[in-house]
Design a protein around this motif. Structure first.
Motif, short mmCIF file in Angstrom:
data_model
loop_
_atom_site.label_atom_id
_atom_site.label_comp_id
_atom_site.label_asym_id
_atom_site.label_seq_id
_atom_site.Cartn_x
_atom_site.Cartn_y
_atom_site.Cartn_z
N HIS A 168 0.83 -1.22 0.00
CA HIS A 168 0.00 0.00 0.00
C HIS A 168 0.85 1.26 0.00
N PRO A 172 -0.79 5.99 -3.81
CA PRO A 172 -1.17 5.87 -5.22
C PRO A 172 0.04 5.99 -6.14
N ARG A 174 0.75 7.58 -9.65
CA ARG A 174 0.04 8.51 -10.55
C ARG A 174 1.02 9.06 -11.59
N THR A 205 -3.31 6.09 -13.53
CA THR A 205 -3.10 6.12 -12.09
C THR A 205 -3.66 4.87 -11.42
N PHE A 207 -4.83 3.32 -7.44
CA PHE A 207 -5.16 3.67 -6.05
C PHE A 207 -5.53 2.41 -5.26
N THR A 209 -8.12 2.53 -3.16
CA THR A 209 -9.59 2.51 -2.99
C THR A 209 -10.30 3.14 -4.19
N GLU A 211 -12.83 5.09 -3.91
CA GLU A 211 -13.17 6.49 -3.58
C GLU A 211 -12.10 7.45 -4.08
N GLU A 212 -10.84 7.06 -3.85
CA GLU A 212 -9.76 7.94 -4.32
C GLU A 212 -9.77 8.05 -5.84
N GLU A 215 -12.61 10.30 -7.04
CA GLU A 215 -12.30 11.70 -6.77
C GLU A 215 -11.40 12.28 -7.87
N GLU A 216 -10.39 11.51 -8.25
CA GLU A 216 -9.47 11.99 -9.29
C GLU A 216 -10.17 12.14 -10.64
N CYS A 274 -12.77 6.00 -15.14
CA CYS A 274 -12.45 5.12 -14.02
C CYS A 274 -12.42 3.72 -14.60
#
Ligand code: 87F
Length: 528
Positions: A168, A172, A174, A205, A207, A209, A211-212, A215-216, A274
């Motif tokens: 982890h 991220p 990116r 990118t 991540f 999760t 959610e992240e 958001e991006e 996504c």
């Protein structure tokens, strides 16, 4: 400007307006220029096609004559001359700085893809395979294994993502790259809009999760909106693509959609996807979370291309040529000396220099056109063709009165400005031009969105070259059916997006195409 000065100018013909946009080509005539040499007036340098009469020819003419594009002997490939490449650089600088603030890093991956890597994710490549270009020879020798040229870089980058991501703490990840890609399209090529090689940035990118990742996707889409609306002064609709229109390899696709009123076609401006865990499954991109459990990463990808320049040209250009929004114009203000027979040309040049320095000190991008082999009227036309937002003319009367004349490219309004105010006024005018271009384009675009509830009204609006906002059941089969039913010479209608901004959908509203209960409003149209 005093009427006396106006009179003199009329007699001298120095502040004549552009004659080259008119139907009749200008007669060849000889003129005296500041150097005293006699020059033959060149013909057909300006636009010969009107935007409303033949949009396709108008577009080809404007991108070439403005100095943006040079044609090339490989079909679908074009030379981006400094006049257009500089616009790309402005957008690149903006976007690059923004993504760096987000913590995204630039990198560079190879142009070539092995066949093995390219075909690893079969579903991804399937529909696109005919567009992939291959290198099969070096000199006269056939390569043992052909090598593909990247049409996009998922298959180049994700095998390495799998290697780099372990725990982890590696997230991220990116990355972005600025590069060229090749897609061997067979549809009619158009400079910027559809070319076989184009420039883009592609962000990829990963991540821990969803959610992240979500958001991006939103943040990047907002940057694309800014590129269109705040830089190129082109209004766009933000939304999500339907299941039929999304990037098949991903989870969902968000988009900014522009519209070209002259052709009645929507055009996808840029996409932010996504990818969910589809690619991480395929490329085995796992990470170990803080509890020691192995999970697939969540991924995004997003891109905008040199297409943005073509959209801007189509939206703002007019019968005199290109119209550049000040924020992207390489030259924001052009200064043109307007000499008279008996006036010392050096004195004019001094005045131009002085004004130029004032503007440059205020941070404006300025060019003096002091060529001594062209008369002022010719220069006006030339810079109008090239789309420079603001022209400053300086004649002997202006020098005497300590003023300059400013002429706007967007509406040709003229005003005389005292010398001590030139920098402030030029800066203000550029802001006004930027705002006015967007306002005008948005008014026109808004009139091109027709809200309908029935099939009949849908067809009528489409035939009227409009985009159609209609309540929709959101069924894949219904979209396919609409495509089939609207197929004609001008291409089928499809969903452009489901706008994020949704009008009210009262209970009981039914789908315009199927009569089933409507789930949301969708924006439909023919498209590029
Ligand atoms: C053409 C040939 C091969 C589009 C292609 O939008 C593959 C493809 O994957 C292909 N044309 N696509 C979709 C690209 C998706 C995605 N890639 C990264 C983006 C943003 C940047």
């Amino acid at each position: 400007m005093s009427s006396e000065a106006n009179q003199e100018e009329l007699q001298n013909g120095t502040r004549s307006t552009n004659k080259q946009g008119s139907k009749k080509p200008p007669k060849e005539k000889k003129e005296t220029v500041p150097s005293g040499k006699e020059v033959k007036k060149e013909t057909k340098l300006g636009m010969t096609v009107k935007k409303n009469e033949n949009f396709g020819d108008w577009y080809s003419e404007v991108v070439v004559k403005s100095g943006m594009i040079e044609y090339y002997d490989v079909s679908g490939c074009y030379i981006l001359r400094p006049w257009s490449y500089a616009i790309w650089e402005v957008l690149k600088d903006f976007f690059d700085a923004e993504i760096k603030k987000l913590g995204i890093q630039n990198s560079y991956f190879p142009l070539f893809v092995s066949e093995q890597a390219l075909t690893k994710e079969k579903d991804h490549i399937e529909g696109f395979a005919p567009e992939v270009a291959w290198v099969t020879k070096s000199g006269n020798t056939e390569l043992e294994v052909p090598i593909a040229i990247r049409p996009t870089s998922e298959t180049v980058m994700y095998p390495v993502f799998a290697k780099w991501i372990r725990g982890h703490r590696d997230l991220p990840l990116r990355l972005n790259q600025w590069c060229n890609v090749v897609r061997w399209e067979f549809k009619h090529p158009t400079p910027f809009i559809r070319s076989r090689e184009f420039l883009w940035q592609e962000g990829h990118t990963a991540f821990a999760t969803k959610e992240e990742a979500d958001e991006e996707v939103k943040i990047v889409l907002e940057l694309y909106r800014k590129i269109y609306e705040e830089y190129l002064a082109v209004p766009v609709v933000k939304g999500i693509k339907s299941e039929v229109e999304k990037f098949a390899g991903g989870l969902y696709t968000t988009t900014v959609e522009a519209f070209i009123p002259n052709t009645g076609r929507g055009i996808q401006g840029a996409t932010s996807h996504c990818l969910g865990q589809n690619f991480s499954k395929m490329f085995e991109i796992f990470f170990e979370d803080d509890k020691g459990e192995r999970s697939l990463v969540w991924q995004n990808s997003w891109a905008f291309t040199t297409r943005v320049i073509g959209v801007m040209v189509m939206i703002h250009g007019d019968d005199k040529g290109l119209v550049l929004p000040p924020k992207v114009a390489t030259v924001q203000v052009v200064i043109i000396p307007v000499p008279y027979k008996n006036v010392d040309f050096n004195q004019m040049l001094d005045a131009c220099n002085e004004v130029s320095q004032k503007l440059e000190s205020a941070g404006l991008r300025v060019k003096q056109d002091t060529r001594d082999n062209y008369p002022p009227g010719w220069k006006y036309s030339d810079w109008e063709l090239k789309g420079v937002p603001l022209r400053i003319e300086i004649g002997p009367k202006d020098i005497e009165n300590k003023q300059v004349r400013m002429v706007r490219r967007d509406n040709f309004e003229k005003e005389d400005v005292p010398l001590e105010k030139v920098a402030q006024r030029a800066a203000d005018l550029l802001d006004e031009i930027q705002a006015n271009l967007f306002k005008k384009a948005k008014e026109v675009r808004d009139l091109c969105i027709k809200k309908v509830f029935t099939w009949e009204d849908f067809i009528e609006a489409l035939n009227d070259k409009k985009m159609v906002l209609a309540p929709w059941c959101d069924d894949v089969e219904v979209e396919e059916d609409v495509k089939a039913r609207t197929k004609g010479d001008t291409g089928a209608a499809k969903t452009l997006c489901m706008p994020f901004e949704q009008p009210d959908l009262p209970d009981g509203t039914v789908c315009f195409a199927s009569g089933k209960p409507a789930k949301r409003w969708a924006l439909w149209g023919r498209s590029y």
